[in-house]
Design a protein around this motif. Structure first.
Motif, PDB file in Angstrom:
ATOM      1  N   VAL A 109       0.857  -1.181   0.000  1.00  0.00           N
ATOM      2  CA  VAL A 109       0.000   0.000   0.000  1.00  0.00           C
ATOM      3  C   VAL A 109       0.894   1.233   0.000  1.00  0.00           C
ATOM      4  N   GLU A 110       0.645   2.164  -0.930  1.00  0.00           N
ATOM      5  CA  GLU A 110       1.446   3.374  -1.035  1.00  0.00           C
ATOM      6  C   GLU A 110       0.541   4.602  -1.062  1.00  0.00           C
ATOM      7  N   LYS A 111       1.003   5.694  -0.489  1.00  0.00           N
ATOM      8  CA  LYS A 111       0.285   6.959  -0.593  1.00  0.00           C
ATOM      9  C   LYS A 111       0.457   7.513  -1.993  1.00  0.00           C
ATOM     10  N   ALA A 112      -0.604   8.119  -2.528  1.00  0.00           N
ATOM     11  CA  ALA A 112      -0.554   8.644  -3.894  1.00  0.00           C
ATOM     12  C   ALA A 112      -1.186  10.030  -3.954  1.00  0.00           C
ATOM     13  N   GLY A 113      -1.001  10.827  -2.910  1.00  0.00           N
ATOM     14  CA  GLY A 113      -1.597  12.154  -2.858  1.00  0.00           C
ATOM     15  C   GLY A 113      -2.654  12.228  -1.777  1.00  0.00           C
ATOM     16  N   GLU A 114      -3.220  13.398  -1.598  1.00  0.00           N
ATOM     17  CA  GLU A 114      -4.224  13.621  -0.568  1.00  0.00           C
ATOM     18  C   GLU A 114      -5.450  12.746  -0.800  1.00  0.00           C
ATOM     19  N   GLY A 115      -5.726  11.850   0.154  1.00  0.00           N
ATOM     20  CA  GLY A 115      -6.893  10.984   0.039  1.00  0.00           C
ATOM     21  C   GLY A 115      -6.789   9.933  -1.044  1.00  0.00           C
ATOM     22  N   LYS A 116      -5.568   9.670  -1.511  1.00  0.00           N
ATOM     23  CA  LYS A 116      -5.355   8.704  -2.594  1.00  0.00           C
ATOM     24  C   LYS A 116      -4.329   7.654  -2.172  1.00  0.00           C
ATOM     25  N   LEU A 117      -4.552   6.416  -2.630  1.00  0.00           N
ATOM     26  CA  LEU A 117      -3.619   5.329  -2.369  1.00  0.00           C
ATOM     27  C   LEU A 117      -3.425   4.497  -3.635  1.00  0.00           C
ATOM     28  N   LYS A 118      -2.303   3.805  -3.699  1.00  0.00           N
ATOM     29  CA  LYS A 118      -2.091   2.765  -4.706  1.00  0.00           C
ATOM     30  C   LYS A 118      -1.909   1.456  -3.951  1.00  0.00           C
ATOM     31  N   VAL A 119      -2.785   0.518  -4.225  1.00  0.00           N
ATOM     32  CA  VAL A 119      -2.738  -0.778  -3.552  1.00  0.00           C
ATOM     33  C   VAL A 119      -2.339  -1.841  -4.568  1.00  0.00           C
ATOM     34  N   SER A 120      -1.160  -2.409  -4.396  1.00  0.00           N
ATOM     35  CA  SER A 120      -0.665  -3.462  -5.288  1.00  0.00           C
ATOM     36  C   SER A 120      -0.939  -4.818  -4.654  1.00  0.00           C
ATOM     37  N   GLY A 121      -1.302  -5.779  -5.492  1.00  0.00           N
ATOM     38  CA  GLY A 121      -1.566  -7.102  -4.954  1.00  0.00           C
ATOM     39  C   GLY A 121      -1.760  -8.129  -6.040  1.00  0.00           C
ATOM     40  N   ASP A 122      -2.153  -9.324  -5.626  1.00  0.00           N
ATOM     41  CA  ASP A 122      -2.363 -10.437  -6.552  1.00  0.00           C
ATOM     42  C   ASP A 122      -3.852 -10.635  -6.808  1.00  0.00           C
ATOM     43  N   LEU A 123      -4.215 -10.623  -8.079  1.00  0.00           N
ATOM     44  CA  LEU A 123      -5.588 -10.921  -8.494  1.00  0.00           C
ATOM     45  C   LEU A 123      -5.602 -12.324  -9.081  1.00  0.00           C
ATOM     46  N   THR A 124      -6.466 -13.180  -8.545  1.00  0.00           N
ATOM     47  CA  THR A 124      -6.602 -14.544  -9.059  1.00  0.00           C
ATOM     48  C   THR A 124      -7.961 -14.690  -9.718  1.00  0.00           C
ATOM     49  N   MET A 125      -7.945 -15.014 -10.999  1.00  0.00           N
ATOM     50  CA  MET A 125      -9.174 -15.142 -11.783  1.00  0.00           C
ATOM     51  C   MET A 125      -8.974 -16.225 -12.840  1.00  0.00           C
ATOM     52  N   HIS A 126      -9.971 -17.090 -13.002  1.00  0.00           N
ATOM     53  CA  HIS A 126      -9.879 -18.148 -14.002  1.00  0.00           C
ATOM     54  C   HIS A 126      -8.651 -19.025 -13.758  1.00  0.00           C
ATOM     55  N   GLY A 127      -8.283 -19.173 -12.469  1.00  0.00           N
ATOM     56  CA  GLY A 127      -7.170 -20.032 -12.112  1.00  0.00           C
ATOM     57  C   GLY A 127      -5.802 -19.433 -12.352  1.00  0.00           C
ATOM     58  N   VAL A 128      -5.750 -18.148 -12.715  1.00  0.00           N
ATOM     59  CA  VAL A 128      -4.483 -17.477 -13.011  1.00  0.00           C
ATOM     60  C   VAL A 128      -4.288 -16.328 -12.022  1.00  0.00           C
ATOM     61  N   THR A 129      -3.091 -16.216 -11.475  1.00  0.00           N
ATOM     62  CA  THR A 129      -2.775 -15.136 -10.544  1.00  0.00           C
ATOM     63  C   THR A 129      -1.795 -14.164 -11.195  1.00  0.00           C
ATOM     64  N   LYS A 130      -2.174 -12.877 -11.215  1.00  0.00           N
ATOM     65  CA  LYS A 130      -1.337 -11.837 -11.796  1.00  0.00           C
ATOM     66  C   LYS A 130      -1.323 -10.611 -10.875  1.00  0.00           C
ATOM     67  N   PRO A 131      -0.227  -9.848 -10.904  1.00  0.00           N
ATOM     68  CA  PRO A 131      -0.185  -8.615 -10.103  1.00  0.00           C
ATOM     69  C   PRO A 131      -1.035  -7.524 -10.748  1.00  0.00           C
TER      70      PRO A 131
END
Length: 204
Positions: A109-131
């Motif tokens: 989780v990173e700050k990206a300005g006032e009231g803003k964030l960037k949340v990086s993570g793993d999305l798993t869909m259709h059996g595939v996991t990607k950032p």
């Protein structure tokens, strides 16, 4: 006696940091997970998924130490067209009998300005996991609803390529191009309740 005293001091030192951490649960009845994809290269078709559950562990002292997890019901896909939705559930697309859920788990989780964030993570869909990276607005100021629940809200957006997740089905058009676009825009509007209030969260 010394051991007991040391333990008591340790607890007292830890209390301030404990008070600054809170757990929030997604209220599915008042949240949405929507997507948009180009159709026939001329219009955008929009759809949604039901949110099964989600948890945000919020560090109020340092938001970058917070974590997020969420699960969507893939079989609930809804584009307001029963025939199309049936096709989306089939092996050509989400194959929901084999892959019934879509999940996200944050890694950074990173700050990206006032009231803003960037949340990086793993999305798993259709059996595939990607950032993926979510652009987040919020959390909003806490408020009490009429039933005593403490609430806050966030909006998260991202764009992804469906082919990255093995969703490769398409039909070529006689005029050139394809019937279904590859880029998918995703928007999550989440209403969150503090865990202590979660039992009453389903009240309207």
């Amino acid at each position: 006696m010394k051991t007991t005293l040391k333990s008591a001091i340790a607890v007292l030192v830890a209390l301030p940091s404990m008070a600054l951490a809170s757990t929030w649960t997604v209220d599915p009845a008042h949240s949405s997970a929507e997507f948009s994809v180009k159709h026939m290269m001329v219009t955008n078709v929009k759809g949604s998924f039901n949110i099964k559950d989600g948890t945000v562990n919020l560090d109020d002292k340092d938001v970058t130490k917070s974590t997020v997890e969420a699960t969507l019901d893939a079989a609930s896909v809804n584009t307001a067209n029963a025939k199309r939705d049936e096709h989306l559930r089939a092996p050509d697309f989400f194959d929901t009998a084999k892959y019934p859920t879509i999940t996200f788990k944050s890694k950074k989780v990173e700050k990206a300005g006032e009231g803003k964030l960037k949340v990086s993570g793993d999305l798993t869909m259709h059996g595939v996991t990607k950032p993926v990276v979510l652009d987040v607005t919020g959390p909003t100021k806490e408020s009490k609803d009429p039933w005593g629940n403490t609430r806050t809200g966030v909006e998260a957006t991202t764009k992804l390529n469906r082919k990255d997740f093995g969703l490769t089905y398409n039909t070529a058009l006689e005029t050139g191009g394809v019937a279904v676009g590859e880029e998918v825009s995703v928007t999550l509007d989440l209403s969150l309740t503090k865990k202590a209030d979660a039992a009453a969260a389903t009240k309207k």
